[in-house]
Design an enzyme around this catalytic site. Structure first.
Site, PDB file in Angstrom:
ATOM      1  N   HIS A   1       0.674  -1.161   0.001  1.00 33.76           N
ATOM      2  CA  HIS A   1      -0.042   0.118   0.018  1.00 33.76           C
ATOM      3  C   HIS A   1       0.759   1.308  -0.148  1.00 33.76           C
ATOM      4  O   HIS A   1       0.303   2.454  -0.550  1.00 33.76           O
ATOM      5  CB  HIS A   1      -0.865   0.025   1.143  1.00 33.76           C
ATOM      6  CG  HIS A   1      -2.113   0.766   1.136  1.00 33.76           C
ATOM      7  ND1 HIS A   1      -2.155   2.109   0.310  1.00 33.76           N
ATOM      8  CD2 HIS A   1      -3.412   0.827   1.758  1.00 33.76           C
ATOM      9  CE1 HIS A   1      -3.331   2.540   0.398  1.00 33.76           C
ATOM     10  NE2 HIS A   1      -4.030   1.766   1.241  1.00 33.76           N
TER      11      HIS A   1
ATOM     12  N   ASP B   1     -10.680  -5.116 -18.311  1.00 37.04           N
ATOM     13  CA  ASP B   1     -11.034  -6.145 -19.249  1.00 37.04           C
ATOM     14  C   ASP B   1      -9.649  -6.674 -19.924  1.00 37.04           C
ATOM     15  O   ASP B   1      -9.105  -5.911 -20.765  1.00 37.04           O
ATOM     16  CB  ASP B   1     -11.869  -5.493 -20.319  1.00 37.04           C
ATOM     17  CG  ASP B   1     -12.350  -6.610 -21.294  1.00 37.04           C
ATOM     18  OD1 ASP B   1     -11.832  -7.873 -21.192  1.00 37.04           O
ATOM     19  OD2 ASP B   1     -12.949  -6.184 -22.364  1.00 37.04           O
TER      20      ASP B   1
END
Length: 469
Positions: free
Chosen positions: A168, A386
């Site tokens: 992170h 995608d």
């Protein structure tokens, strides 16, 4: 082996290849790059795990998602080459990236079931998450470890799960979505990402001299001498469950707020409801203070704004604070108003004050006592990623919490339930007795058939799992 009790058990195997390091496809600069003073605070020194789940697509028959993603990853790392390096810690706990081209971890895996056989369990808590995103021993540290771990697991139906774990300190939600979007573009044949990455972490370094100009109640250091935080509880008694708020629940909440708060957002309504019900479920002392910290993306609050392509952490989490008595006894609008007010406090000066606080006070952890943190991922377009197989069936975190040290963080994600209703899903951790009380508080607060509209409980998911390497 992970087993969950059920009268109708499914047995399946996840077979993993040996983890490998994927390096940039062509040479990249060898240099040391400082992280910002927002990046390297103690509260961000953990790993973020996300799952993207894709169903079979007939036009992709014969295409291997593992090969496509692994190849795209090496080419994406040419642009995002700091990810192929390692974090080092310097004087004053300052973190920096040593750009070494060592690479990121990649795991190829296969499951011997179809995604349809897992219907009802494709949301947090994933009972098989440790197999779908294997924690390679020695890989989950913050310094001197790979900064990314990716596992692609193929299913018998032709679908697959893309799981990613990232340090992170390198990215926030916006930055991670930007990286994954770049990866999907490369997987579909692009020669470079449509949004080029911007480092420029110096934009969020502390001033010289540092000046703490704002009140930061999110970093107040309080003694944990009461059970005012769920990390005080027995780890073996913690349970996780996801909750869904659809149109019916949102409408119920809107009816509870006064007219002058009529323009409040879905995020503010759910956050206020979560705060109240969670506080009641934990049965804290009436005079105790509780905090609800809201992640606020500060990119657009700068003048000029943080440049497009910046993928570092550019958020803060100001804390709404109230006593247990005031939060629980006042009308619901009281909590909503506190949430709205604290979000509005975030300005460029507020963010710079946080950076200055970090270098002045030794990069402290946020307040954990009586605290909850909410991050809204619903606007990030996670499902749009995608690789060639279309939009994801599910895209979001694989679990709640902010690493092993703090279970009081949750994430709001877009979700469509089995009735076809679109809404917000969020996972939370609570001690088992508190979870029962939380469900009852929600049901009482919202009324109606709230519990009948919820995802399957994790202890009801029919599954046995075993894995091999």
């Amino acid at each position: 082996m992970t087993s969950l009790s059920s009268s109708h058990s499914l047995v399946f195997t996840v077979q993993r290849r040996q983890p490998e390091l994927v390096a940039p496809a062509s040479p990249t600069p060898h240099e040391v790059k400082l992280l910002s003073d927002i990046d390297d605070q103690e509260g961000l020194r953990f790993q973020i795990p996300l799952f993207h789940i894709y169903q079979h697509k007939p036009s992709m028959e014969g295409k291997d998602p593992v090969r496509i993603i692994r190849d795209a990853l090496s080419r994406t790392l040419v642009f995002y080459y700091p990810f192929a390096g390692r974090i080092r810690e310097g004087h004053g706990r300052k973190l920096m990236v040593d750009c070494t081209e060592e690479g990121v971890l990649f795991i190829e895996a296969d499951a011997d079931v179809t995604l349809d056989q897992l219907r009802g369990s494709l949301h947090p808590p994933f009972p098989c998450s440790q197999e779908l995103l294997y924690n390679v021993p020695g890989s989950d540290g913050i310094v001197n470890c790979p900064l990314l771990l990716i596992q692609v697991t193929r299913f018998k139906c032709g679908g697959f799960i893309f799981a990613i774990r990232v340090n992170h300190t390198m990215v926030d939600g916006t930055g991670l979505v930007q990286f994954v979007s770049a990866l999907t573009e490369m997987a579909q044949g692009a020669h470079q990402p449509s949004i080029l990455p911007v480092w420029q972490r110096e934009l969020l370094l502390a001033r010289n001299p540092p000046q703490i100009t704002c009140n930061h109640r999110e970093y107040e250091q309080l003694p944990n001498n009461k059970e005012g935080t769920i990390i005080s509880y027995d780890e073996n008694d913690m349970v996780q469950r996801s909750f869904f708020f659809g149109p019916t629940e949102i409408a119920s909440l809107r009816r509870l707020v006064p007219r002058h708060l009529g323009q409040c957002t879905r995020f503010e309504l759910i956050t206020a409801c979560l705060w109240r019900c969670r506080t009641k479920a934990l049965q804290l002392a009436p005079e105790d203070d509780v905090r609800m910290m809201c992640i606020v993306n500060a990119r657009a609050r700068f003048n000029p704004i943080i440049p497009l392509g910046y993928y570092g952490n550019a958020f803060v989490y100001p804390a709404a604070v109230a006593s247990v008595r005031k939060l629980c006894e006042n009308p619901f609008g009281y909590a909503v108003e506190l949430i709205k007010k604290v979000k509005a406090e975030v300005t460029e000066e507020y963010v710079r004050s946080v950076a200055d606080l970090m270098v002045t006070k030794g990069r402290p952890l946020f307040t954990t006592v009586g605290s909850c943190i909410v991050s809204n991922l619903t606007r990030f377009g996670l499902k749009e990623a995608d690789f060639g197989w279309g939009k994801a069936l599910y895209a979001g975190v694989s679990q709640g919490g902010a690493g092993p040290a703090f279970h009081g963080a949750t994430f709001f994600m877009n979700y469509e339930n089995e009735k076809g209703e679109k809404g917000v899903l969020f996972p939370i951790y609570l001690p088992s007795n508190a979870m029962e009380r939380f469900e009852k508080e929600l049901g009482d607060f919202l009324g109606g058939d709230f519990n009948n509209n919820q995802p399957t409980k994790s202890d009801e998911i029919p599954m046995f799992m075993r894995s091999t390497l």
